[in-house]
Scaffold this motif. Sequence first.
Motif, PDB file in Angstrom:
ATOM      1  N   SER B 123       0.777  -1.230   0.000  1.00 12.52           N
ATOM      2  CA  SER B 123       0.000   0.000   0.000  1.00 12.52           C
ATOM      3  C   SER B 123       0.815   1.290   0.000  1.00 12.52           C
ATOM      4  O   SER B 123       0.239   2.349  -0.129  1.00 12.52           O
ATOM      5  N   LEU B 127      -1.576   5.774  -4.199  1.00 13.29           N
ATOM      6  CA  LEU B 127      -2.706   6.261  -3.424  1.00 13.29           C
ATOM      7  C   LEU B 127      -3.995   5.589  -3.912  1.00 13.29           C
ATOM      8  O   LEU B 127      -4.335   5.660  -5.074  1.00 13.29           O
ATOM      9  N   HIS B 128      -4.704   4.917  -3.005  1.00 16.98           N
ATOM     10  CA  HIS B 128      -5.958   4.270  -3.401  1.00 16.98           C
ATOM     11  C   HIS B 128      -7.169   5.143  -3.100  1.00 16.98           C
ATOM     12  O   HIS B 128      -8.060   5.242  -3.893  1.00 16.98           O
ATOM     13  N   ARG B 129      -7.228   5.652  -1.885  1.00 15.78           N
ATOM     14  CA  ARG B 129      -8.340   6.454  -1.368  1.00 15.78           C
ATOM     15  C   ARG B 129      -9.574   5.636  -1.054  1.00 15.78           C
ATOM     16  O   ARG B 129     -10.509   6.145  -0.466  1.00 15.78           O
ATOM     17  N   ASN B 130      -9.648   4.412  -1.484  1.00 13.75           N
ATOM     18  CA  ASN B 130     -10.914   3.709  -1.358  1.00 13.75           C
ATOM     19  C   ASN B 130     -10.717   2.260  -0.926  1.00 13.75           C
ATOM     20  O   ASN B 130     -11.412   1.368  -1.380  1.00 13.75           O
ATOM     21  N   LEU B 131      -9.737   2.030  -0.046  1.00 10.04           N
ATOM     22  CA  LEU B 131      -9.509   0.661   0.397  1.00 10.04           C
ATOM     23  C   LEU B 131     -10.625   0.222   1.338  1.00 10.04           C
ATOM     24  O   LEU B 131     -10.971   0.937   2.267  1.00 10.04           O
ATOM     25  N   ASP B 149      -7.945  -2.458  -6.439  1.00 11.64           N
ATOM     26  CA  ASP B 149      -8.522  -1.125  -6.310  1.00 11.64           C
ATOM     27  C   ASP B 149      -7.719  -0.070  -7.043  1.00 11.64           C
ATOM     28  O   ASP B 149      -7.558   1.037  -6.582  1.00 11.64           O
ATOM     29  N   THR B 184      -1.080   9.784   1.009  1.00 12.03           N
ATOM     30  CA  THR B 184      -1.042   8.351   1.324  1.00 12.03           C
ATOM     31  C   THR B 184      -1.488   7.965   2.740  1.00 12.03           C
ATOM     32  O   THR B 184      -1.945   6.839   2.916  1.00 12.03           O
ATOM     33  N   ASP B 187      -4.754   5.975   3.152  1.00 19.30           N
ATOM     34  CA  ASP B 187      -4.802   4.524   2.941  1.00 19.30           C
ATOM     35  C   ASP B 187      -4.444   3.762   4.212  1.00 19.30           C
ATOM     36  O   ASP B 187      -5.009   2.712   4.493  1.00 19.30           O
ATOM     37  N   SER B 190      -7.469   3.549   6.313  1.00 18.87           N
ATOM     38  CA  SER B 190      -8.397   2.511   5.829  1.00 18.87           C
ATOM     39  C   SER B 190      -7.889   1.116   6.183  1.00 18.87           C
ATOM     40  O   SER B 190      -8.673   0.249   6.578  1.00 18.87           O
TER      41      SER B 190
END
Lengths: 174, 294
Positions: B123, B127-131, B149, B184, B187, B190
Amino acid sequence: MAYNPFYHNDRDGEVQVFRKLIRLETKFMASEGYYQNDKIASFRQFALSYIEEISRCEQFDAFVPYLAMNYFDRFVSRHRVPKIARSYMENTKLFVMCCLTISWKMRMKSFKVKLFQFQRSLAFDEKDVMRMEFRIIKSLQYEMRSLTPISFSGYFIQLISCPPLSRCLKPQFV
Amino acid sequence: MDYLIDTMDNKYEQLETIGRGNFGEVYKCRDREKNTFASMKRILFRYQDDGVPGSVIRGVALLKELDHPNIISLLDVLDDEKWVDLVFEYLEMDLWRFMGTYPRIGKDPNLTKSFLYQILSDSYRILHRNLKPRNIMVDVDKKIVKIADYGLARPVDAPVAFTYQVLSPGYKAPELLIDAKYSTPVDIWSVGCIFAEMVTHHPLFNGQCEHTAIMEMFSLLGVPNVETWPGVTSLGINLSNPEALVSGVRRSLSDVVKGLEPTGIDLLAQMLCLNPCRRITARDALIHAYFRNA
């Protein structure tokens, strides 16, 4: 996310990251002997001036034509230019233009080929553009986030104790 | 559906629709040659007069760069002039279903530790933002988790207007909920929520809206102040009456996340640090004492 060439060295310019960049770089280089080939040299010269001509605009992003030339070099050093448009000259220009439209799309989300063509009185057929772009992208195996010398600059700028990159050279990311 | 057959090169046999979004559809399919399953996401081009869509070029280029055992990998890209098909490795189970299906195996402390380690090891790359558990796929046999994701790899597309309001706030970091600048650390937050959920099999925060989510966070972790989170006052939360920002009985993390060993609680607390600047990084989390005897 629009492609940002500085992205790669976001992480404190660690040596480990630097080594990785060097390892990955070869994938984004033209094949060996390419720059010594005289026949290609004149084609490249043509592409360079054509890209220079049609990339001119307000708020010019120098990385766009630079990236386009990276695609051109990688493609031409390994593949024949696909025959899509009818005449040889038209086809050559279409190929060079598509290197540029792809790189522009990488850098700017709102880029539109149609408007770009209109502004420059270019009239390549939209189906031909689609086909040519696809051929280029596929031949380059969708590896469009090119590692170029610019990706390494962040590492060296740190070493020469320059003011932070963000202050001395503000790249524009759209 | 006839048109599917010829464009898939006969390489893949389409089985069933497993997802739908405004981009197009996701199918489960079978690789005829290898006799393996794959999921195929078809992205229809909205315009025909603009060449290959920039979002597709950028998205696929990004996926090409990600090569990690804990990320769902892109196997193939097939194209037509009206769409592209992205072929991904297929895993049937996501973490949310895994916890529901295997309540006992799913609570095994060693498995939780292993899954958390795997999620963290990936991770810090992007950057996911939606884990959330639904975006983490589980290979039940190999005990491997893979994040699904990444932009175009997302099984179900994010809504066109990608704002926090339309998504469940249960796994969202406080700085995302109050619309502050983020990076970051969101994440890590999350992942912290997912960590707690793997231990208890209940979501840590249920908040139906940003406001209740913020209240839940503050009730559990304390109301931030200028000392714990410098600059917090400028973020638009009225902190003058801290009591109004908490609800219910004050409980500690170890009360809520029962059964987690003390080093785990310590790591979790550092992952759920309200101030994103003081939140533990993935790199530091991976060398935390919790993983020492893993």
